[in-house]
Motif scaffolding. Structure first.
Motif, PDB file in Angstrom:
ATOM      1  N   THR A  92       0.845  -1.186   0.000  1.00 23.50           N
ATOM      2  CA  THR A  92       0.000   0.000   0.000  1.00 23.50           C
ATOM      3  C   THR A  92       0.882   1.238   0.000  1.00 23.50           C
ATOM      4  O   THR A  92       2.094   1.144  -0.184  1.00 23.50           O
ATOM      5  CB  THR A  92      -0.963  -0.009   1.201  1.00 23.50           C
ATOM      6  N   GLY A  93       0.288   2.417   0.218  1.00 21.99           N
ATOM      7  CA  GLY A  93       1.088   3.631   0.193  1.00 21.99           C
ATOM      8  C   GLY A  93       0.253   4.846   0.533  1.00 21.99           C
ATOM      9  O   GLY A  93      -0.783   4.748   1.193  1.00 21.99           O
ATOM     10  N   HIS A  94       0.699   6.010   0.063  1.00 25.07           N
ATOM     11  CA  HIS A  94      -0.003   7.257   0.383  1.00 25.07           C
ATOM     12  C   HIS A  94       0.057   8.208  -0.806  1.00 25.07           C
ATOM     13  O   HIS A  94       0.923   8.089  -1.685  1.00 25.07           O
ATOM     14  CB  HIS A  94       0.573   7.897   1.646  1.00 25.07           C
ATOM     15  N   ILE A  95      -0.873   9.177  -0.827  1.00 22.59           N
ATOM     16  CA  ILE A  95      -1.072  10.023  -2.000  1.00 22.59           C
ATOM     17  C   ILE A  95      -1.293  11.477  -1.589  1.00 22.59           C
ATOM     18  O   ILE A  95      -1.444  11.800  -0.416  1.00 22.59           O
ATOM     19  CB  ILE A  95      -2.284   9.558  -2.837  1.00 22.59           C
ATOM     20  N   HIS A  96      -1.343  12.336  -2.587  1.00 16.66           N
ATOM     21  CA  HIS A  96      -1.745  13.741  -2.450  1.00 16.66           C
ATOM     22  C   HIS A  96      -3.247  13.780  -2.737  1.00 16.66           C
ATOM     23  O   HIS A  96      -3.683  13.728  -3.887  1.00 16.66           O
ATOM     24  CB  HIS A  96      -0.983  14.580  -3.470  1.00 16.66           C
ATOM     25  N   PRO A  97      -4.102  13.856  -1.716  1.00 19.23           N
ATOM     26  CA  PRO A  97      -5.533  13.665  -1.945  1.00 19.23           C
ATOM     27  C   PRO A  97      -6.203  14.750  -2.786  1.00 19.23           C
ATOM     28  O   PRO A  97      -7.114  14.452  -3.559  1.00 19.23           O
ATOM     29  CB  PRO A  97      -6.113  13.616  -0.528  1.00 19.23           C
ATOM     30  N   LEU A  98      -5.778  16.000  -2.639  1.00 23.07           N
ATOM     31  CA  LEU A  98      -6.451  17.055  -3.397  1.00 23.07           C
ATOM     32  C   LEU A  98      -6.181  16.921  -4.894  1.00 23.07           C
ATOM     33  O   LEU A  98      -7.041  17.259  -5.715  1.00 23.07           O
ATOM     34  CB  LEU A  98      -6.028  18.433  -2.894  1.00 23.07           C
ATOM     35  N   LYS A  99      -4.999  16.401  -5.254  1.00 24.39           N
ATOM     36  CA  LYS A  99      -4.744  16.156  -6.680  1.00 24.39           C
ATOM     37  C   LYS A  99      -5.712  15.115  -7.227  1.00 24.39           C
ATOM     38  O   LYS A  99      -6.156  15.220  -8.379  1.00 24.39           O
ATOM     39  CB  LYS A  99      -3.297  15.697  -6.891  1.00 24.39           C
ATOM     40  N   LEU A 100      -6.069  14.134  -6.410  1.00 19.24           N
ATOM     41  CA  LEU A 100      -7.037  13.133  -6.857  1.00 19.24           C
ATOM     42  C   LEU A 100      -8.426  13.737  -6.974  1.00 19.24           C
ATOM     43  O   LEU A 100      -9.157  13.431  -7.923  1.00 19.24           O
ATOM     44  CB  LEU A 100      -7.050  11.949  -5.893  1.00 19.24           C
ATOM     45  N   VAL A 101      -8.810  14.609  -6.044  1.00 19.17           N
ATOM     46  CA  VAL A 101     -10.107  15.287  -6.141  1.00 19.17           C
ATOM     47  C   VAL A 101     -10.194  16.092  -7.433  1.00 19.17           C
ATOM     48  O   VAL A 101     -11.159  15.978  -8.202  1.00 19.17           O
ATOM     49  CB  VAL A 101     -10.324  16.217  -4.924  1.00 19.17           C
ATOM     50  N   ILE A 102      -9.191  16.908  -7.668  1.00 16.22           N
ATOM     51  CA  ILE A 102      -9.189  17.767  -8.853  1.00 16.22           C
ATOM     52  C   ILE A 102      -9.220  16.923 -10.122  1.00 16.22           C
ATOM     53  O   ILE A 102      -9.989  17.203 -11.053  1.00 16.22           O
ATOM     54  CB  ILE A 102      -7.953  18.681  -8.836  1.00 16.22           C
ATOM     55  N   GLY A 103      -8.399  15.873 -10.161  1.00 21.23           N
ATOM     56  CA  GLY A 103      -8.344  15.026 -11.353  1.00 21.23           C
ATOM     57  C   GLY A 103      -9.638  14.281 -11.596  1.00 21.23           C
ATOM     58  O   GLY A 103     -10.095  14.175 -12.742  1.00 21.23           O
ATOM     59  N   THR A 104     -10.251  13.766 -10.528  1.00 21.55           N
ATOM     60  CA  THR A 104     -11.509  13.036 -10.690  1.00 21.55           C
ATOM     61  C   THR A 104     -12.617  13.956 -11.165  1.00 21.55           C
ATOM     62  O   THR A 104     -13.439  13.571 -12.008  1.00 21.55           O
ATOM     63  CB  THR A 104     -11.908  12.352  -9.368  1.00 21.55           C
ATOM     64  N   ALA A 105     -12.674  15.181 -10.644  1.00 20.99           N
ATOM     65  CA  ALA A 105     -13.681  16.143 -11.096  1.00 20.99           C
ATOM     66  C   ALA A 105     -13.518  16.439 -12.588  1.00 20.99           C
ATOM     67  O   ALA A 105     -14.508  16.526 -13.332  1.00 20.99           O
ATOM     68  CB  ALA A 105     -13.583  17.425 -10.285  1.00 20.99           C
ATOM     69  N   LYS A 106     -12.272  16.574 -13.033  1.00 17.27           N
ATOM     70  CA  LYS A 106     -12.029  16.830 -14.460  1.00 17.27           C
ATOM     71  C   LYS A 106     -12.521  15.663 -15.309  1.00 17.27           C
ATOM     72  O   LYS A 106     -13.143  15.861 -16.366  1.00 17.27           O
ATOM     73  CB  LYS A 106     -10.542  17.072 -14.708  1.00 17.27           C
ATOM     74  N   VAL A 107     -12.255  14.435 -14.853  1.00 16.19           N
ATOM     75  CA  VAL A 107     -12.701  13.259 -15.600  1.00 16.19           C
ATOM     76  C   VAL A 107     -14.221  13.195 -15.616  1.00 16.19           C
ATOM     77  O   VAL A 107     -14.836  12.910 -16.656  1.00 16.19           O
ATOM     78  CB  VAL A 107     -12.110  11.971 -14.986  1.00 16.19           C
TER      79      VAL A 107
END
Length: 428
Positions: free
Chosen positions: A184-199
């Motif tokens: 497992t691991g860890h991420i930058h969560p806001l980058k995932l929010v922004i990217g998912t909204a764009k998709v």
């Protein structure tokens, strides 16, 4: 002037490093759709994406900006399995169901990483997680857990660490042992929010920020969600607000309690720092858990002060620095560049809450600090449900999630007393 979330204190390091954060319009006028989603965090945005890809006409609204809640301000750790250890779930539900819940969570992990890769969302993924015991008597539990993961649940990535290895990997001698999880691991969560909204927007979902729901009515086979400047009529509704439901509807509010959690980010510690030399994230055995990790540029991101009182602390930096210094005395004077907070939705048993709260209206939340990977996947499972396959979401719906005791009036004071008692027990 930088944007300041009206619902979460402080400005996060994530906000200053996520890159451009697109704004979406507020709803102005009535709308008709197949599915209306309330909440633009991980669950809602994921559901909108998968529904739109399947050709569903979906409208998503959020009272503030996407990522203002827990999705954009959390610790970024993925974890493994459900929040409860797999053997704990086995004791409660039996092996077959515990294994199904574990496998579902592992699929959630793969889904998040695959989704980010397929859509070219740079989420700053870093591998590895350490789970550590702050009391000596817990060490044997961690050793057994590593063995059970491999022998019973087919997960070979967890290994036991004795005190010496734990100290070396942490750069601190304050813990007595634990486990290392390389799967497992860890991420930058806001980058995932922004990217998912764009998709979601690119696939045809209709996204609206600064659009609060002022009411939900399900009658005559239709759901109507009112907002300040329009009513949305839909066949189905997903409530995906987690800790920020307020008085939106009473069933979720009685089962999901918001608690405050706060994080500080230091200056980059430098290549010679002995803090977390392997770059793993960390969670500890406290009931009032401490969680921390290093960012890609070498900052220590430290979260550990859950707050159960109503008011936010006046100075996040002071409280976070004190906890950092307990583990890393050499960092007692380290500069903290960012301090921020937000609210996490928890349930009594710390398991997710999924329920049809009124006809054709499903609420999903209560991830209890384990929502980064689960929430994204639960959005996908909701889309499967709309398409006619509710079997996998049903695994979560059937979990035993009692309401908080004390009713709406007394549950917050009772929780405050109970959890502060646990915090005291953590220190003894």
């Amino acid at each position: 002037m930088p944007y300041q979330s009206p619902i979460s204190p402080g400005r996060s390091w994530y906000e200053d490093t996520a890159g451009p954060r697109p704004e979406y319009p507020a709803l102005d006028g009535d709308r008709q759709c197949d599915v209306v989603i309330i909440g633009g965090g991980f669950t809602g945005l994921s559901a909108a994406t998968h529904l739109a890809k399947a050709g569903t006409n979906v409208v998503l609204i959020d009272a503030y900006r996407f990522g203002d809640g827990a999705a954009g301000r959390n610790g970024g750790q993925l974890g493994t399995g459900q929040r409860a250890w797999a053997e704990e779930l086995e004791a409660e539900y039996g092996f077959s169901r515990a294994k199904a819940l574990f496998d579902l969570a592992e699929e959630a992990k793969s889904h998040l990483l695959d989704f980010a890769a397929a859509n070219r969302i740079d989420i700053d993924y870093m591998p590895g997680q350490l789970s550590v015991a702050h009391k000596r008597r817990y060490v044997d539990d961690y050793k057994r857990h590593a063995e059970i993961m491999a022998s019973r649940f087919g997960y070979p990535h967890v290994s036991f660490m004795d005190a010496a290895e734990t100290a070396e990997r942490l750069g601190s001698t304050r813990y007595f042992g634990g486990t290392r999880d390389t799967g497992t691991g860890h991420i930058h969560p806001l980058k995932l929010v922004i990217g998912t909204a764009k998709v979601a927007a690119a696939t045809g979902a209709h996204l609206f920020e600064r659009t609060p729901s002022t009411g939900i009515v399900s009658t005559g086979g239709k759901v109507k969600v009112t907002t300040p400047k329009g009513t949305i009529s839909a066949e189905k509704c997903l409530i995906a607000v987690n800790a920020y439901g307020g008085n939106l509807e009473p069933v979720s509010a009685s089962h999901i309690m918001p608690i405050g959690s706060f994080i500080g980010a230091t200056v980059p510690l430098g290549a010679k720092s002995k803090v977390l030399p392997g770059g793993e994230s960390v969670d500890d055995s406290r009931f009032v858990v401490r969680y921390f990790r290093k960012s890609k540029d070498g900052r220590l991101l430290f979260g550990g002060r859950e707050v159960y009182a109503v008011n936010d602390p006046k100075d996040i930096h002071i409280h976070i620095r004190r906890q950092i210094a307990e583990l890393y005395p050499a960092l007692k004077d380290v500069e903290i560049t960012h301090g921020w907070g937000g609210y996490v939705g928890i349930t009594v048993p710390r398991k997710p809450f999924v329920r049809e709260v009124m006809p054709k209206v499903i609420s999903i939340g209560g991830y209890s600090g384990h929502g980064v990977m689960l929430s994204n996947f639960f959005g996908k499972l909701y889309a499967e449900t709309v398409a006619g396959n509710r079997d996998r979401l049903k695994l979560i719906e059937d979990l035993k999630i009692p309401a908080f005791p004390g009713g709406r009036r007394f549950r917050a004071p009772l929780l405050f007393l109970a959890l502060n008692w646990f915090a005291l027990r953590d220190r003894l």
